[in-house]
Write a protein that holds these residues in place. Structure first.
Motif, short mmCIF file in Angstrom:
data_model
loop_
_atom_site.label_atom_id
_atom_site.label_comp_id
_atom_site.label_asym_id
_atom_site.label_seq_id
_atom_site.Cartn_x
_atom_site.Cartn_y
_atom_site.Cartn_z
N ASN A 131 8.87 17.55 4.03
CA ASN A 131 9.50 16.22 4.02
C ASN A 131 10.47 16.04 2.85
OD1 ASN A 131 7.80 15.98 1.84
ND2 ASN A 131 6.48 14.42 2.73
N ASN A 155 2.04 7.41 -4.21
CA ASN A 155 1.01 8.06 -3.41
C ASN A 155 1.60 8.78 -2.19
OD1 ASN A 155 1.52 5.91 -1.72
ND2 ASN A 155 -0.45 4.92 -2.01
N GLY A 178 2.41 10.23 12.81
CA GLY A 178 1.45 10.41 11.72
C GLY A 178 1.91 11.34 10.62
N LEU A 179 3.22 11.50 10.49
CA LEU A 179 3.72 12.42 9.47
C LEU A 179 4.36 11.72 8.28
CD1 LEU A 179 5.03 15.23 11.83
CD2 LEU A 179 3.00 15.27 10.38
N GLY A 180 4.23 10.42 8.22
CA GLY A 180 4.64 9.73 7.01
C GLY A 180 5.97 9.00 7.06
N LYS A 181 6.51 8.79 8.25
CA LYS A 181 7.80 8.09 8.31
C LYS A 181 7.66 6.65 7.85
CE LYS A 181 8.23 8.80 12.72
NZ LYS A 181 6.95 9.52 12.97
N THR A 182 6.69 5.96 8.41
CA THR A 182 6.50 4.57 8.02
C THR A 182 6.20 4.47 6.52
OG1 THR A 182 5.74 3.96 10.22
CG2 THR A 182 5.08 2.51 8.42
N HIS A 183 5.36 5.37 6.06
CA HIS A 183 5.02 5.35 4.64
C HIS A 183 6.28 5.49 3.78
CE1 HIS A 183 1.92 6.66 1.40
NE2 HIS A 183 3.06 6.34 0.81
N LYS A 240 -5.53 11.40 -1.38
CA LYS A 240 -6.23 10.38 -0.61
C LYS A 240 -7.67 10.24 -1.06
CE LYS A 240 -2.84 9.71 2.22
NZ LYS A 240 -2.07 8.50 2.21
N VAL A 258 -0.95 13.78 9.38
CA VAL A 258 -1.51 13.31 8.12
C VAL A 258 -2.53 12.19 8.35
CG1 VAL A 258 -0.99 12.30 5.88
CG2 VAL A 258 0.58 13.94 6.89
N ARG A 259 -2.27 11.40 9.37
CA ARG A 259 -3.21 10.32 9.66
C ARG A 259 -4.60 10.87 9.97
NH1 ARG A 259 -0.48 7.24 13.38
NH2 ARG A 259 0.50 6.08 11.72
N GLU A 302 -6.49 11.75 6.91
CA GLU A 302 -7.12 10.55 6.37
C GLU A 302 -8.36 10.18 7.15
OE1 GLU A 302 -3.43 7.92 4.61
OE2 GLU A 302 -4.13 7.52 6.63
N ARG A 322 0.82 -1.21 0.00
CA ARG A 322 0.00 0.00 0.00
C ARG A 322 0.86 1.27 0.00
NH1 ARG A 322 -1.39 3.02 5.02
NH2 ARG A 322 -2.79 4.57 4.22
N VAL A 333 3.03 12.22 -0.99
CA VAL A 333 3.08 13.63 -1.41
C VAL A 333 4.30 14.32 -0.80
CG1 VAL A 333 1.84 15.83 -1.36
CG2 VAL A 333 0.57 13.67 -1.56
P1 ADP Z 1 4.36 7.88 10.98
O1 ADP Z 1 5.04 6.60 10.70
O2 ADP Z 1 5.25 9.08 10.80
O3 ADP Z 1 3.66 7.92 12.30
P2 ADP Z 1 2.69 7.09 8.79
O4 ADP Z 1 3.72 6.81 7.76
O5 ADP Z 1 2.07 5.93 9.45
O6 ADP Z 1 3.22 8.11 9.89
O7 ADP Z 1 1.58 8.02 8.12
C1 ADP Z 1 0.27 8.14 8.61
C2 ADP Z 1 -0.70 8.08 7.46
O8 ADP Z 1 -0.57 9.24 6.69
C3 ADP Z 1 -0.44 6.91 6.54
O9 ADP Z 1 -1.66 6.36 6.15
C4 ADP Z 1 0.28 7.51 5.37
O10 ADP Z 1 -0.03 6.84 4.16
C5 ADP Z 1 -0.23 8.93 5.35
N1 ADP Z 1 0.80 9.88 4.91
C6 ADP Z 1 1.74 10.44 5.68
N2 ADP Z 1 2.52 11.28 4.99
C7 ADP Z 1 2.06 11.25 3.73
C8 ADP Z 1 2.44 11.90 2.52
N3 ADP Z 1 3.47 12.76 2.49
N4 ADP Z 1 1.73 11.62 1.41
C9 ADP Z 1 0.70 10.77 1.45
N5 ADP Z 1 0.29 10.13 2.55
C10 ADP Z 1 0.95 10.35 3.69
#
Ligand code: ADP
Ligand code: MG
Length: 455
Positions: A134, A127, A162-167, A296, A320-321, A324, A122, A129
């Motif tokens: 970042n 996807n 929730g700022l996209g690190k894992t993503h 999204k 960002v979470r 969503e 996923r 941004v």
């Molecule tokens: P973290 O690991 O920093 O806590 P996540 O990677 O789990 O955050 O991100 C939280 C949600 O926000 C996920 O569903 C992710 O897909 C989405 N998300 C975060 N940053 C972005 C981005 N730059 N573009 C698109 N989706 C993002």
């Protein structure tokens, strides 16, 4: 609205407000079995679930239901009668509700995680941004994808929840895996790494674990702040790191804070974390938030008006979470009603998500929320009572004053019956430590925070 539709929509909103693990644990195999005369009966698989839903999640469930339908006065939880008979629970209410829980999760987790890499497809770069907040982390990631192990090693990405690190980390893994299929990639959360180290110690299988990790070409390790205080795990990681690094293998870490802010981290490991490229992920600006929302919305198949999107982007700023989460509410509404909500409806729908943001904590609110949560008197919490059952809640309240309000230790001591500042300091440290060791406490804490900010 049928029982099933109602419950599905309620689950869709509930799952946004609690951790995925909690959602799966407490809401799996639940369903609405009847709604009549203002009373809804929710069937749960066992007594333990009932306790938990009743005591910890009832508010959340009520809110979710009240958002969707009027006239419900009471929600009761009942242990499913036929749960002992497996033949029935295979297809009966149980099977259906599992489907309901499954479907509600569809929007968030409808991909299969690869067994060999542990990556979730996923998360892709398509996807993801990119904005000023970042772009450094993104640029470093792109360089790594071209030349794993050759440029930034390790890459250490840090930033808030929730700022996209894992993503981003997973997207890097996925990109390398599709462009260089012969590379062995492994994504691992630090919790998982820790538990495999613990298991290996117990089962005397450390050698196997070591050789498993040392064959990897790209190691992606998420949330390393959880290694705080875990000496044995840190030691294993240190050796694994060295082996991989010497062989020119790529290593990527993420954390919610920079290496030097991770407590109880061995110096030699800290210096490894700092030895390559450190990139922070900040908070997206308005334009980027809007762009993320549009991406999204397209993924989810909803097209809210510009006005609604602008409203969300201007009110949800730090996560960002949660952006969503807001869209998921709109999706749930659309599924139920067959059309997108109007701006006014959307605003009502988003009330709970957005209000939380404007809400501010103060000592009074924190003390009340903790007292309510543990069902003790506020007075007992703030006086010198030595009763065993108030000691932990009091420490938690002190911790929250420190964390949420940045109160000074002398102020906290003063607020809790004129205690010394060292008592407050000790309490905060105790709780911080306990939080690292107990997932249960982490959950409690988040429920208490919901109380503080939610009303
Ligand atoms: P973290 O690991 O920093 O806590 P996540 O990677 O789990 O955050 O991100 C939280 C949600 O926000 C996920 O569903 C992710 O897909 C989405 N998300 C975060 N940053 C972005 C981005 N730059 N573009 C698109 N989706 C993002
Ligand atoms: Mg993460």
């Amino acid at each position: 609205m049928t029982n099933e539709e109602l419950w599905q929509a309620a689950l869709a909103s509930i799952q946004l407000q609690i951790s995925r693990a909690n959602f799966a644990t407490w809401f799996k195999n639940t369903s609405i079995v009847s709604q009549k005369d203002g009373e809804i009966v929710v069937s749960v698989p066992n007594g333990f679930s009932r306790e938990w839903l009743q005591n910890k999640y009832n508010r959340l469930v009520s809110h979710a239901i009240h958002d969707l339908t009027k006239g419900v006065r009471e929600i009761r939880y009942e242990v499913e009668r036929s749960s002992a008979s497996s033949s029935r629970s295979d297809q009966g209410a149980n099977g259906r509700s599992e489907q309901a829980a499954g479907e509600a999760q569809l929007t968030l987790a409808d991909f299969r995680i690869s067994k060999s890499t542990n990556l979730n497809p996923r998360y892709s770069l398509d996807n993801f941004v990119v904005g000023p907040f970042n772009e450094l982390a993104h640029a470093a990631s792109m360089a790594i994808i071209k030349n794993p192990g050759q440029v930034y090693n390790p890459l250490f990405v840090y930033g808030g929840v929730g700022l996209g690190k894992t993503h981003l980390l997973q997207a890097v893994g996925n990109a390398i895996s599709s462009e260089m299929p012969d590379k062995k990639i492994r994504y691992v959360s630090s919790e998982r790494f820790t538990s495999s180290v613990v298991a290996a110690i117990r089962n005397k299988t450390m050698e196997q674990l070591r050789s498993l990790y040392r064959e990897i070409d790209v190691l992606v390790m998420d949330d390393v702040q959880f290694f705080a205080g875990k000496e044995k795990t840190q030691e294993e990681l240190f050796h694994t790191f060295n082996t991989l690094y010497e062989r020119g293998k790529q290593i990527i870490f993420s954390s919610d804070r920079p290496p030097k802010a991770i407590p109880a981290l061995e110096e030699r490991l800290r210096s490894r974390f700092e030895g390559g490229m450190i990139a922070d992920v900040g908070v997206p600006d308005f334009e980027t938030r809007l762009a993320i929302l549009k991406t999204k919305a397209q993924e989810l198949g909803v097209s809210p008006s510009e006005e609604t999107l602008g409203y969300i982007a201007s009110h949800i700023q730090r996560n960002v979470r949660e952006l969503e989460g807001a869209l998921n509410r709109i999706l749930a509404f659309q599924r139920l009603n067959g059309e997108e909500p109007s701006f006014t409806e959307a605003r009502t729908l988003l009330r709970t998500v957005i209000q939380n943001h404007g809400r501010q904590a103060n000592p009074q609110k924190i003390i009340r929320a903790v007292a309510e949560f543990y069902d003790i008197k506020e007075k007992e919490l703030i006086t010198a009572s030595r009763k065993k059952e108030v000691v932990k809640p009091r420490q938690i309240a002190m911790y929250l004053l420190r964390e949420e309000l940045k109160s000074s230790y002398p102020f906290i001591g003063e607020r809790f019956g004129g205690k010394d500042h060292t008592t407050a300091m000790y309490a905060c440290q105790r709780v911080a430590q306990e939080l690292l060791a107990s997932e249960f406490l982490v959950d409690e804490m988040s429920l208490i925070r919901q109380r503080i900010y939610g009303n």
